[in-house]
Design an enzyme around this catalytic site. Structure first.
Site, PDB file in Angstrom:
ATOM      1  N   ARG A 169      20.405  10.031  -1.075  1.00 24.52           N
ATOM      2  CA  ARG A 169      19.198   9.355  -1.560  1.00 24.52           C
ATOM      3  C   ARG A 169      19.418   7.849  -1.644  1.00 24.52           C
ATOM      4  O   ARG A 169      18.521   7.052  -1.325  1.00 24.52           O
ATOM      5  CB  ARG A 169      18.797   9.914  -2.930  1.00 24.52           C
ATOM      6  CG  ARG A 169      18.182  11.297  -2.883  1.00 24.52           C
ATOM      7  CD  ARG A 169      17.599  11.708  -4.220  1.00 24.52           C
ATOM      8  NE  ARG A 169      18.605  12.148  -5.163  1.00 24.52           N
ATOM      9  CZ  ARG A 169      18.937  13.426  -5.383  1.00 24.52           C
ATOM     10  NH1 ARG A 169      18.342  14.383  -4.692  1.00 24.52           N
ATOM     11  NH2 ARG A 169      19.840  13.752  -6.279  1.00 24.52           N
ATOM     12  N   ASP A 191       5.405  19.686  -0.910  1.00 23.92           N
ATOM     13  CA  ASP A 191       6.162  20.882  -1.266  1.00 23.92           C
ATOM     14  C   ASP A 191       5.177  22.031  -1.447  1.00 23.92           C
ATOM     15  O   ASP A 191       4.030  21.812  -1.866  1.00 23.92           O
ATOM     16  CB  ASP A 191       6.969  20.675  -2.542  1.00 23.92           C
ATOM     17  CG  ASP A 191       8.120  21.667  -2.677  1.00 23.92           C
ATOM     18  OD1 ASP A 191       9.279  21.273  -2.416  1.00 23.92           O
ATOM     19  OD2 ASP A 191       7.869  22.837  -3.027  1.00 23.92           O
ATOM     20  N   SER A 192       5.616  23.247  -1.153  1.00 28.40           N
ATOM     21  CA  SER A 192       4.737  24.409  -1.288  1.00 28.40           C
ATOM     22  C   SER A 192       4.610  24.875  -2.730  1.00 28.40           C
ATOM     23  O   SER A 192       3.755  25.709  -3.045  1.00 28.40           O
ATOM     24  CB  SER A 192       5.248  25.561  -0.413  1.00 28.40           C
ATOM     25  OG  SER A 192       6.559  25.934  -0.815  1.00 28.40           O
ATOM     26  N   CYS A 209      21.123  23.024   4.162  1.00 30.73           N
ATOM     27  CA  CYS A 209      22.013  23.414   3.063  1.00 30.73           C
ATOM     28  C   CYS A 209      22.429  24.880   3.197  1.00 30.73           C
ATOM     29  O   CYS A 209      22.934  25.473   2.236  1.00 30.73           O
ATOM     30  CB  CYS A 209      21.345  23.167   1.711  1.00 30.73           C
ATOM     31  SG  CYS A 209      19.851  24.138   1.422  1.00 30.73           S
TER      32      CYS A 209
END
Length: 393
Positions: free
Chosen positions: A212, A250-251, A337
């Protein structure tokens, strides 16, 4: 002291190389009445001691805690945690004024298979991935407090979704020590709410801290899309980096709620940010926007080896859609990931997506998990986070 497990003849070689797992196929015989979560001694076929570990029925039958014949008690856990803490001290993570968030224990990487401990301000969040760690949770919590007082005042246990059913022993999430110390943590000078009650993992993805920070340096004057944003970590770094527009997708409605809270906490009333609760693929397919910088940080597409093929198709599809949308001269941060997807497999998936999108692409950075998520050199499976930063013509 403990019940014994005997290996088949010749099956001790990986343990002599300090690999911390004993697979079911290596076991010859076991003492009677061994239960999931018991501490056991692992012996060769001839009765020679090899290791002490936690027993659990399944493919990985023993997770090794020590290659010395030790008693696993409060002193054992304190020694283990002191070793892990010393590593974080050497990294300069413990006393930083701009960061009160770090991973204290990273499973096999800290020679404690099955245990994750993340520190958020005055709260340590503990997560068990084995029954043995679950049964030892109160001793481990006591060891955390003994070592980290006054920095840590509370220990929260969060393992409902990471454990199989533990017969006769409650596994509800909750505080093992102390009480709620507040849910705001600090990372590189930015504040965020941590949802350790119902959020993913331990409440935040600490493993992206350095990545980040890198993204922040690329954000100035760019129009940014943060896909699979979870609670918006990359989004508020992009805003601090001077992005002209930041869209978070995002869902999960809860994730979008937390993203908006985090952005507003750091940049109140800032009109540059907008969040969307929508499936990543659908958003990319219908979006009329063109972006200068895109972040793809999806949840693990593959949890086991049988899912790798479909996972790679998912990575190809997601990266292809992003490469279609990104402007010439744009920057793409893309991650996997999934532990069972190798670096080469992920890189080939991104390569395939670039070829299908007919874009010229350069690799600027190859990214990975930070130093407080160490990899045990004898356990290469611990290298799970893979990332690429691409310049797209």
């Amino acid at each position: 002291m403990y019940r014994n497990i005997f290996l088949k003849k010749g099956k001790e070689d990986s343990l002599r190389r300090f690999h911390p797992w004993v697979f079911s196929g290596a076991i010859g015989k076991v003492d009677d009445n061994i239960k999931d979560g018991d501490v056991v001694r692992v012996l060769t076929n001839d009765g020679e001691f090899i290791a002490v570990g936690h027993y659990q029925r399944g493919t990985i039958t023993v997770r090794v805690l020590s290659f010395e014949d030790k008693e696993v008690n409060i002193d054992f856990w304190e020694d283990k945690l002191k070793s892990a803490y010393a590593v974080r001290e050497s990294l300069g993570l413990v006393q930083r004024e701009d960061t009160d968030t770090f991973r204290l224990v990273h499973g096999e990487g800290d020679n404690i298979p099955g245990l994750i401990i993340d520190c958020y301000g005055a709260t340590a969040v503990m997560q068990a991935h084995s029954v043995g760690i679950h049964l030892a949770r109160f001793q481990i919590a006591e060891a955390i407090i003994n070592i980290m007082t006054p920095k840590i005042k509370s220990v929260y246990y969060k393992s409902e979704t990471t454990l199989p059913f533990v017969n006769g022993d409650g596994q509800d999430n909750g505080f093992l020590y102390g009480a709620d110390e507040g849910d705001v943590a600090i990372e590189n000078g930015l504040k965020y709410h941590v949802d350790w009650l119902k959020g993913q993992k331990t409440g935040f993805f600490i493993d992206q801290r350095e990545n980040r920070k890198l993204l922040e340096s690329y954000a100035k004057d760019r129009k940014v899309l943060n896909m699979c944003c979870y609670t918006g970590g990359f989004s508020f770094y992009a805003m601090r980096g001077g992005a002209s527009v930041v869209h978070s997708v995002d869902s999960s409605a809860k994730a979008i709620e937390l993203t908006n809270m985090n952005v507003n906490m750091n940049f109140p009333h800032d009109s540059r940010h907008e969040a969307f609760c929508e499936d990543a693929f659908k958003f990319l397919e219908k979006s009329d926007h063109s972006y200068d910088l895109i972040i793809l940080d999806p949840p693990a597409f593959a949890k086991h080896r049988g899912a790798v093929r479909n996972a790679l198709k998912g990575y190809i599809r997601l990266n292809f859609k992003a490469l279609e949308k990104i402007k010439s001269g744009g920057i793409l941060f893309t991650f996997s990931c999934s532990q069972v997807v190798t670096k080469d497999q992920f890189r080939n998936a991104v390569f395939t997506a670039a070829a299908q999108a007919r874009r010229k692409v350069r690799i600027l950075h190859q990214l990975h998990q930070p130093a407080d998520h160490p990899i045990n050199i004898y356990h290469p499976e611990g290298e799970y986070l893979k990332g690429l930063v691409l310049f797209v013509e």
